[in-house]
Every structure is written in structure tokens, then in C-alpha cells.
Design an enzyme around this catalytic site. Structure first.
Site, mmCIF file in Angstrom:
data_model
loop_
_atom_site.group_PDB
_atom_site.id
_atom_site.type_symbol
_atom_site.label_atom_id
_atom_site.label_comp_id
_atom_site.label_asym_id
_atom_site.label_seq_id
_atom_site.Cartn_x
_atom_site.Cartn_y
_atom_site.Cartn_z
ATOM 1 N N SER A 68 43.672 -8.009 -29.286
ATOM 2 C CA SER A 68 42.877 -7.451 -30.379
ATOM 3 C C SER A 68 41.868 -6.392 -29.958
ATOM 4 O O SER A 68 41.251 -5.770 -30.830
ATOM 5 C CB SER A 68 42.167 -8.565 -31.143
ATOM 6 O OG SER A 68 43.099 -9.277 -31.933
ATOM 7 N N CYS A 69 41.685 -6.158 -28.681
ATOM 8 C CA CYS A 69 40.906 -4.981 -28.284
ATOM 9 C C CYS A 69 41.571 -3.713 -28.812
ATOM 10 O O CYS A 69 40.917 -2.679 -28.977
ATOM 11 C CB CYS A 69 40.779 -4.904 -26.764
ATOM 12 S SG CYS A 69 39.682 -6.142 -26.051
#
Length: 378
Positions: A68-69
């Protein structure tokens, strides 16, 4: 002692030592860490192994699925269009994507999509991971469905579909798919080794993720209609999917970006430094300020934690006490990767790894590294 490669300013010697200690103890398999101040990487270190058998050392150009970065890069892409006057965060999504107005979503704003408050955190079931790989069709399904709560009233983490929503907005405004837009407008100008949609030619550089212990969902769980359960199981995706060529090739702007700490820090240093780094200006200070315009502050309907979202990024909140208060934005990835952009200190912190830890908002290692960086900065 593990050999840690790269550069490390003396004031961050404790960070380097902690990283080496974790690898030696087996808590860390391999990874990279960067601390960038004012566009200058004072720390750019890597070490450990890219495989469980410890046969392939982590190299300078090793990349990994950062989960999710990836969302921070996707959000930055949308803000580039905001900067150019082509996308208005307060406009209805349907202005750019008319089909999205279906099923009661005519008042959903662009900022709601960027801040996880759109009411559309996932797909109505049934849906498979193969459906998700078909980006255009998957976006069309999201446009057709009804929101799961009143948009704008609460956040509900857009776990796997964030890039489908934001990416379709980008395509409607610009004409380019998300992966191409990021490559041509962000990573190319910044010379950042980051990919949403990994070419097969780069696959040999990818470290294998090692799943964490435990499960993302409480077995005692809510009923099947609960928003959390619907989001996490529609479809259910785990670390093993990231090892497949199909996952790596897809453009999943919520979860399948491939890069390392250096490339993530390079990209988000634009935010930390007021919109420009090394002569490459992507945003004005006014557009950067939009990130810190609060959109939600309370229990997230998907993650359950008390979170604060600005436009495109997470903001300091009770559930992430290791992120300091102030004009700081961030987001972690599944297993513990993280990128933090601190505009007050003009500092960017990034950490990626392959041995995934427990927790959805940073692992124990994540917290220890970020705390060590801020102790050194102070």
C-alpha cells in the site's frame, strides 16, 4: 555481523546498527532504508537476503512489492493533475467519469476518492483476482455499484481498489493509464526506480516476500455484510499473489508498486520539500497544502483503527503514535513498509523489506526505525 551496504551519515549510526541487529537476529530477512533531508539522501542502506534460503544478497537495485505504499505514488499522480488545473478535488467524480454517478454516487467528490471516504472501498462480490487484473473492466464495476455508506461521512480504507478509482480518473482526464502516467510524469523526471505494472525484463531484481504469521481477519468476525469483511474478501489477496507474473504485470495502483526505499523516498521527497526536488517541480506549495486538508478523523470502517486522512495521504492520528504531529503525511504497506514525508523538517523516511511483519499500520520494526530516525533528527 551482517554487512550493511550503502551510505549512512554518522548521526544515523544507531539506525544502521538496529537494521543490522534485526537481520542478524532473523527478525529481518532483507530490505532497504533511506532518510532524505532536503533532497539529499543522508541514509541509503540495504542488506540481508532476497530469498528465504539466503542465497541471493539484497543488492542496491533490488526491488520489492511495496503493497500500500503504492497508494502514495498514485495519490501524487492525481495531485500532479490538480496542479495543472485539470482535476479539481472538490468536483464530483462524475464530472470526469460520468458513469460513476450511477447508484447514488453523483455527489461523490474527487477528494472523497483520494481520502478513502467515497463509500466504495471494494467490489461487490463475486469478484476474482483475475477480474482485478483487468483494470478497465474492474473500474467499470466500481462505477456501477452503490456506495456502502454515505460518502464523505467516514473513511473506509480502499484496500485494493484505490488505484482503480484514482487511475480511472487520471485516464479520463489525461488519456494515459496510471502506470504510464507515473512513468512519464513522475518516476522518469525524478529518475526513480519504481513501477506500477512491472515489465518482465525487471522481474529478476524482485525480492520474494515472506508472509507474516497470523491472518488479516479476526476469525470471530463480523457478519458477511460487514464492510471490513466485504472489503478484505472481495477478492481475498495475500502475499503469495505477489509472486506471480500476472500480479507483477498488472496495474494495481493500490498495492502492486515495485520499488525500493530509495525510489519511494525520491518520489515523496517532492512532497517533503514543498513540491520540487533537484529542479524537478511537480507541485506548488498550495497543492502540497491540500494533502493536509483533513477529510476524516475517526474509526475507519475497514481497518477499525482511529485514522485521519488528508487528500491522498494519511495524517498523524492516535493509531499511529510513532508518526509525529505536525505537517507530516505518510502511509504504510502490508507487512511494514512505509514512506513518511515531513514537510516541517523537509525529511523523507522510507523502509521496505521482504520479511513481512504483523500489523496493518506498521510492524514493530517499522515503528523502531521511524523512532530511531526522529531521535537522530532531534
Amino acid at each position: 555481523m551482517t554487512d550493511i551496504s550503502g551510505v549512512c551519515d554518522d548521526r544515523f549510526a544507531g539506525l544502521r546498527a538496529l537494521f543490522a541487529k534485526n537481520i542478524d537476529a532473523g527478525d529481518e530477512l532483507g530490505g532497504s532504508l533511506v532518510v532524505d533531508v532536503g533532497g539529499v539522501p543522508l541514509v541509503d542502506i540495504w542488506g540481508g537476503w532476497t530469498d528465504r534460503q539466503r542465497t541471493r544478497p539484497w543488492q542496491r537495485d533490488t526491488i520489492i512489492n511495496v503493497w500500500s505504499c503504492t497508494k502514495t505514488v498514485t495519490a501524487l499522480a492525481a495531485l500532479v493533475l490538480v496542479e495543472r488545473g485539470l482535476l479539481d478535488v472538490d468536483a464530483p467524480v462524475a464530472r470526469y467519469w460520468p458513469e460513476f454517478a450511477a447508484a447514488g454516487k453523483e455527489d461523490v467528490r474527487v477528494r472523497h476518492v483520494l481520502s478513502h471516504t467515497s463509500g466504495v472501498p471494494g467490489w461487490d462480490q463475486p469478484i476474482t483476482i483475475e477480474d482485478v487484473y483487468d483494470t478497465r473492466s474492474a473500474a467499470a464495476r466500481l462505477a456501477a455499484q452503490a456506495p456502502w455508506w454515505t460518502p464523505g461521512t467516514a473513511s473506509g480504507y480502499h484496500l485494493l481498489n484505490y488505484g482503480h478509482l484514482v487511475g480511472e480518473l487520471i485516464r479520463r482526464v489525461d488519456g494515459r493509464a496510471l502506470g504510464r502516467f507515473v512513468a512519464e510524469e513522475i518516476t522518469g523526471p525524478l529518475d526513480a526506480d519504481f513501477h506500477i505494472g512491472l515489465p518482465d525484463s525487471e522481474a529478476d531484481r524482485v525480492a520474494d516476500v515472506v508472509p507474516p504469521q497470523g491472518t488479516l481477519l479476526d476469525p470471530s468476525a463480523p457478519d458477511p455484510d460487514h464492510i471490513r469483511l466485504r472489503t478484505f474478501t472481495g477478492p481475498l489477496v495475500g502475499p503469495r499473489e505477489s509472486l506471480t507474473p500476472e500480479w507483477r504485470r498488472a496495474e494495481i495502483g493500490a498495492a502492486n508498486g515495485h520499488g525500493n526505499a530509495r525510489s519511494l523516498a525520491r518520489i515523496q521527497s517532492v512532497v517533503a520539500c514543498g513540491g520540487a526536488v533537484d529542479g524537478v517541480r511537480l507541485l506548488s506549495p498550495e497543492t502540497v497544502a491540500l494533502i493536509f486538508r483533513p477529510q476524516s478523523d475517526g474509526p475507519d470502517l475497514v481497518l477499525g483503527a482511529h485514522l485521519r486522512f488528508g487528500i491522498g495521504y494519511g495524517l498523524p492520528s492516535p493509531s499511529v503514535p510513532y508518526i509525529p504531529q505536525g505537517r507530516v503525511c505518510f502511509w504504510p504497506g502490508f507487512g511494514g513498509s512505509i514512506v513518511v514525508a515531513d514537510t516541517e523538517r523537509r525529511t523523507t523516511i522510507s523502509y521496505v523489506m521482504n520479511q513481512m511483519g504483523a500489523g496493518l499500520l506498521g510492524s514493530d520494526r517499522t515503528i523502531a526505525y521511524v523512532n530511531e530516525v526522529y531521535a537522530a533528527l532531534s
